[in-house]
Design an enzyme around this catalytic site. Structure first.
Site, mmCIF file in Angstrom:
data_model
loop_
_atom_site.group_PDB
_atom_site.id
_atom_site.type_symbol
_atom_site.label_atom_id
_atom_site.label_comp_id
_atom_site.label_asym_id
_atom_site.label_seq_id
_atom_site.Cartn_x
_atom_site.Cartn_y
_atom_site.Cartn_z
ATOM 1 C CE1 TYR A 59 19.998 -3.922 2.643
ATOM 2 C CE2 TYR A 59 20.833 -3.177 4.547
ATOM 3 C CZ TYR A 59 19.999 -2.730 3.506
ATOM 4 O OH TYR A 59 19.554 -1.529 2.372
ATOM 5 C CD GLU A 61 19.917 -6.591 -0.755
ATOM 6 O OE1 GLU A 61 21.247 -7.739 -1.146
ATOM 7 O OE2 GLU A 61 20.085 -5.341 -1.003
ATOM 8 C CG ASP A 205 -3.211 1.313 -9.035
ATOM 9 O OD1 ASP A 205 -3.192 0.916 -7.294
ATOM 10 O OD2 ASP A 205 -2.496 1.937 -8.868
ATOM 11 C CB THR A 231 -1.007 1.938 -1.115
ATOM 12 O OG1 THR A 231 -2.955 2.318 -0.607
ATOM 13 C CG2 THR A 231 -0.436 2.733 -2.472
ATOM 14 C CE LYS A 234 -3.227 5.637 -1.111
ATOM 15 N NZ LYS A 234 -2.997 5.771 -2.759
ATOM 16 N NE ARG A 240 2.935 7.306 3.725
ATOM 17 C CZ ARG A 240 1.263 7.689 3.424
ATOM 18 N NH1 ARG A 240 0.946 8.172 4.228
ATOM 19 N NH2 ARG A 240 1.268 8.405 2.755
HETATM 20 C C1 PLP Z 1 -1.963 6.179 -4.075
HETATM 21 C C2 PLP Z 1 -2.298 5.624 -4.798
HETATM 22 C C3 PLP Z 1 -0.722 4.673 -5.715
HETATM 23 C C4 PLP Z 1 0.761 4.987 -5.088
HETATM 24 O O1 PLP Z 1 0.852 5.018 -3.824
HETATM 25 P P1 PLP Z 1 1.883 5.412 -3.121
HETATM 26 O O2 PLP Z 1 2.393 4.451 -1.959
HETATM 27 O O3 PLP Z 1 1.904 7.171 -2.741
HETATM 28 O O4 PLP Z 1 3.512 5.477 -4.303
HETATM 29 C C5 PLP Z 1 -0.813 4.192 -6.903
HETATM 30 N N1 PLP Z 1 -2.099 4.067 -7.378
HETATM 31 C C6 PLP Z 1 -2.514 4.485 -6.870
HETATM 32 C C7 PLP Z 1 -4.409 4.072 -7.884
HETATM 33 C C8 PLP Z 1 -3.481 5.066 -5.649
HETATM 34 O O5 PLP Z 1 -3.799 5.958 -5.450
#
Ligand code: PLP
Length: 425
Positions: A59, A61, A205, A231, A234, A240
């Site tokens: 942990y 935090e 994003d 994220t 991807k 993840r």
């Molecule tokens: C995949 C994605 C997210 C969310 O990610 P998670 O890990 O699935 O919560 C947010 N914004 C965009 C543009 C994404 O492609």
């Protein structure tokens, strides 16, 4: 011969044969199929090893040097390394590597810069945006007033004049750019100007394209955006998780929003694996990977166009292709399920101005990050396009034998291109 599960995960195989067998089955599925979901990838064995460690047990935090629990001699170093690597790779002043995933990372941005009821702006979900950009069913659309922009019907591209007019009329606290089904380069500089003019915080994003940005295959939002949300799993090819990158001036707000605003203890095993992925992404080989992802997507798009597929915006600049199957006379979900039976994994997706329902839309979404990780190159894209074409035709005619034959061809090519991170039989 000892079954693969007992060889590679002996403790799991002994303690829980049921789950061990399912993990092995998933490995087999990922090995045998052509995975075209643009948000998916194959992480390296190094990333897998880092995420399956005793860092899990701790942990922590708080942040390095200011924790609420003792015993942080090692964890502090792990998190510092991850944050420093993120800063160096993306050229930012501050990196928070604690968000559990992309959606909570975006929620932290709202918490940092807006109050419930405030106006926020993002791309509409059916136009290619993400749920968390203020769409109605998301907490972000329920707790904030989401105003949404889209793409033009004639070009399939964002109309920046429309975005500007909307921003100046609605005066949102934050503007999100980026999305989940955007096949074209995002003009971060233009969004930056609009946000400044409207007095809004610009949030880029880049969840889908972070790996392309890291590898120099897509322009970086860093000079233009107040906050970059991404994220890590991807195109960046990490575990993840997620990160929030920003200028130093926003560091405190963002850190406070992530913890204690939204989350408890960070997932330290994930932080370690993010650090490993960031190190991998800083190598010249990763830049070659990112450029190959884009080259493959462009080549694949050209072959699909030649076969009469209707691609939203007419093609792609990045890793992603969105196609409207209306001219092929097959609904997206029917096509996706047929392709899945053929060992070609895609997802059904709404297309802009879709006349079908969101759970049964007109399109499918594909991408090249995972196949490029297996070493497939532009020379393979004619075959991939041909397979998609045959699969979609078989979906329309209900020709199951054609799908079975396709599955065998796919498995043969996949066997010749082993995937990173998977055991090689
Ligand atoms: C995949 C994605 C997210 C969310 O990610 P998670 O890990 O699935 O919560 C947010 N914004 C965009 C543009 C994404 O492609």
């Amino acid at each position: 011969m000892t079954p693969a599960t007992q060889r590679t995960r002996p403790a799991l195989a002994a303690a829980d044969p049921e789950i061990a067998a399912l993990v092995t089955a998933e490995e087999d599925l990922q090995a045998e199929t052509l995975r075209l979901i643009p948000s998916e990838n194959y992480v390296s064995r190094a990333v897998l090893e880092a995420s399956g460690t005793v860092l899990q047990n701790k942990y922590s935090e708080g942040y390095p040097g200011r924790r609420y629990y003792e015993g942080q001699q090692v964890i502090d170093q792990v998190e510092r390394v991850a944050a420093e690597r993120a800063k160096a790779l993306f050229g930012v002043e501050h990196a928070n590597v604690q968000p559990y995933s992309g959606s909570p990372a975006n929620l932290a941005v709202y918490l940092a810069f807006a109050e419930p009821g405030d106006t926020v702006m993002g791309m509409a979900l059916p136009m290619g945006g993400h749920l968390t950009h203020g769409w109605g069913v998301s907490a972000t659309g329920r707790w904030f007033r989401g105003v949404q922009y889209g793409v033009r019907r004639d070009t399939g591209r964002i109309d920046l004049d429309e975005v500007r007019d909307l921003a100046l009329r609605e005066r949102p606290k934050a503007i999100f750019c980026g999305g989940t089904a955007v096949p074209r380069t995002i003009d971060f500089a233009a969004f930056g100007e609009i946000a400044r003019e409207a007095g809004a915080v610009l949030v880029a994003d880049v969840a889908h394209i972070a790996g392309l940005i890291a590898g120099g295959a897509h322009p970086s939002p860093v000079p233009h955006a107040d906050v970059v949300s991404t994220t890590t799993h991807k195109t960046l090819r990490g575990p993840r998780g997620a990160m929030l990158l920003s200028r130093a001036e926003h560091a405190k707000r963002i850190d406070r929003a992530v913890f204690p605003g939204l989350q408890g203890g960070p997932h330290n095993q994930t932080t370690a694996a993010i650090a490993v992925a960031l190190r991998e992404a800083s190598q010249p080989s990763f830049s070659a990977y990112a450029h190959a992802v884009v080259a493959n997507a462009r080549e694949l798009a050209d072959h699909l166009l030649a076969r009469g597929f209707d691609l939203v915006s007419g093609g792609t600049d990045n890793h992603l292709i969105l196609m409207d199957l209306t001219p092929k006379d097959v609904p997206g979900k029917v096509a996706a399920k047929a392709l899945d039976r053929a060992g070609i994994v895609v997802n059904h997706n709404a297309v802009p101005y879709d006349e079908r329902k969101p759970f049964d839309p007109s399109g499918i979404r594909i991408g090249t990050p995972a196949l490029t990780s297996r070493g497939l190159g532009t020379g393979h894209m004619a075959t991939v396009a041909e397979w998609i074409d045959r699969g979609v035709n078989a979906a329309r005619t209900g020709h199951e034998a054609a799908l079975a034959a396709l599955r065998a061809e796919v498995a043969e090519l996949m066997a010749a291109h082993p995937a990173p991170g998977l055991p090689t039989a």
